[in-house]
Design a protein around this motif. Sequence first.
Motif, PDB file in Angstrom:
ATOM      1  N   TYR A  14      37.199  33.936  41.065  1.00  0.00           N
ATOM      2  CA  TYR A  14      37.166  34.514  39.728  1.00  0.00           C
ATOM      3  C   TYR A  14      38.180  33.836  38.820  1.00  0.00           C
ATOM      4  N   TYR A  15      37.880  33.835  37.538  1.00  0.00           N
ATOM      5  CA  TYR A  15      38.800  33.326  36.523  1.00  0.00           C
ATOM      6  C   TYR A  15      38.393  33.914  35.175  1.00  0.00           C
TER       7      TYR A  15
ATOM      8  N   PRO B 241      42.497  27.406  37.665  1.00  0.00           N
ATOM      9  CA  PRO B 241      43.084  28.253  36.627  1.00  0.00           C
ATOM     10  C   PRO B 241      44.592  28.439  36.816  1.00  0.00           C
ATOM     11  N   PHE B 242      45.267  28.714  35.707  1.00  0.00           N
ATOM     12  CA  PHE B 242      46.678  29.082  35.762  1.00  0.00           C
ATOM     13  C   PHE B 242      46.783  30.513  36.279  1.00  0.00           C
ATOM     14  N   GLU B 243      47.738  30.761  37.159  1.00  0.00           N
ATOM     15  CA  GLU B 243      47.970  32.115  37.641  1.00  0.00           C
ATOM     16  C   GLU B 243      48.898  32.833  36.666  1.00  0.00           C
TER      17      GLU B 243
ATOM     18  N   ASN C 122      35.393  37.919  29.691  1.00  0.00           N
ATOM     19  CA  ASN C 122      34.934  38.634  30.871  1.00  0.00           C
ATOM     20  C   ASN C 122      35.218  37.763  32.084  1.00  0.00           C
ATOM     21  N   ALA C 123      35.188  38.363  33.256  1.00  0.00           N
ATOM     22  CA  ALA C 123      35.409  37.607  34.486  1.00  0.00           C
ATOM     23  C   ALA C 123      34.265  36.627  34.695  1.00  0.00           C
ATOM     24  N   GLY C 124      34.635  35.399  35.040  1.00  0.00           N
ATOM     25  CA  GLY C 124      33.663  34.381  35.423  1.00  0.00           C
ATOM     26  C   GLY C 124      33.925  34.015  36.875  1.00  0.00           C
TER      27      GLY C 124
ATOM     28  N   LYS D 181      41.984  28.473  31.337  1.00  0.00           N
ATOM     29  CA  LYS D 181      41.425  29.365  32.355  1.00  0.00           C
ATOM     30  C   LYS D 181      42.604  30.019  33.065  1.00  0.00           C
ATOM     31  N   VAL D 182      42.521  31.332  33.243  1.00  0.00           N
ATOM     32  CA  VAL D 182      43.596  32.060  33.928  1.00  0.00           C
ATOM     33  C   VAL D 182      43.014  32.926  35.034  1.00  0.00           C
ATOM     34  N   VAL D 183      43.865  33.262  35.984  1.00  0.00           N
ATOM     35  CA  VAL D 183      43.524  34.181  37.062  1.00  0.00           C
ATOM     36  C   VAL D 183      44.726  35.101  37.254  1.00  0.00           C
ATOM     37  N   PRO D 184      44.502  36.391  37.518  1.00  0.00           N
ATOM     38  CA  PRO D 184      45.627  37.300  37.735  1.00  0.00           C
ATOM     39  C   PRO D 184      46.453  36.928  38.965  1.00  0.00           C
TER      40      PRO D 184
END
Length: 191
Positions: free
Chosen positions: A124-125, A172-174, A116-118, A86-89
Amino acid sequence: MLQDMKKNRISQVIAGVAVMAALLLTAACSSDGSTSTTPEPKPDTPEEDPMEQRVKECLEPGNEARPSWTVDNSLYDQYEQTMAVKVVPQEFLHDYISDDDLCCATIGGQIRAVANAGKTNGQYYFALVVAGNGSEGKVTINYYCNKLKRIYTAKDWVDFNDILTPSNMGDPFEVVFYEDIDIWQKSKESN
C-alpha cells in the motif's frame, strides 16, 4: 546450701522455659505470613518491554469516522508548483492499512492534497500531489486508518519541495508518526 542450689537450678529451668516459650511464640507469629517481610516469589513470566506496551497503546482502536478531507482544486491554479510524493505510514501500522484508508497533506492547516490508498505489488501507498510554493514551509501528513478508526498526524513532516521524488527506486517515503517507536523498531531490527 543444697536447698539454695536447688532453688537456683529451678530458677534457671524456669528462665530457660520462658526463653524457649518466647522464641516459639516469636517463630509462630512470623511464620503465619501476616508479619513476614520475605517477598513472595514472582511468576516466571517475563516483563513486557515498555515500548511494546507503547505500540499497543498506539494501536488501540479509536472511534473516529472516516474524514471528508477535500482539496480546493483552485489551489492548483493559485500555486506555481506541486510536490508529488508517494508515502506509506510508519512500519508498525503496515498490518492495518486497507483500501478504505485516506491520507492528506496540509500546509499551514490548509489541505493541499488528499489520496486514497493505492497498491502496487501488494504494498500500500498514498500518492500525494501537494500544491504550494518553495517558501511556504513544512508539510504535515494526516493518515486515517479505517481498521483502527484513528487519525495519525506527522506534524512538520518535510519542507515543501517541488523536486522531491520517492526514494529507493520508487519506494514510498515512510511517514514517522512516533519517533520513539521508530528508533526502537530500528534498534530491534539491527540486533
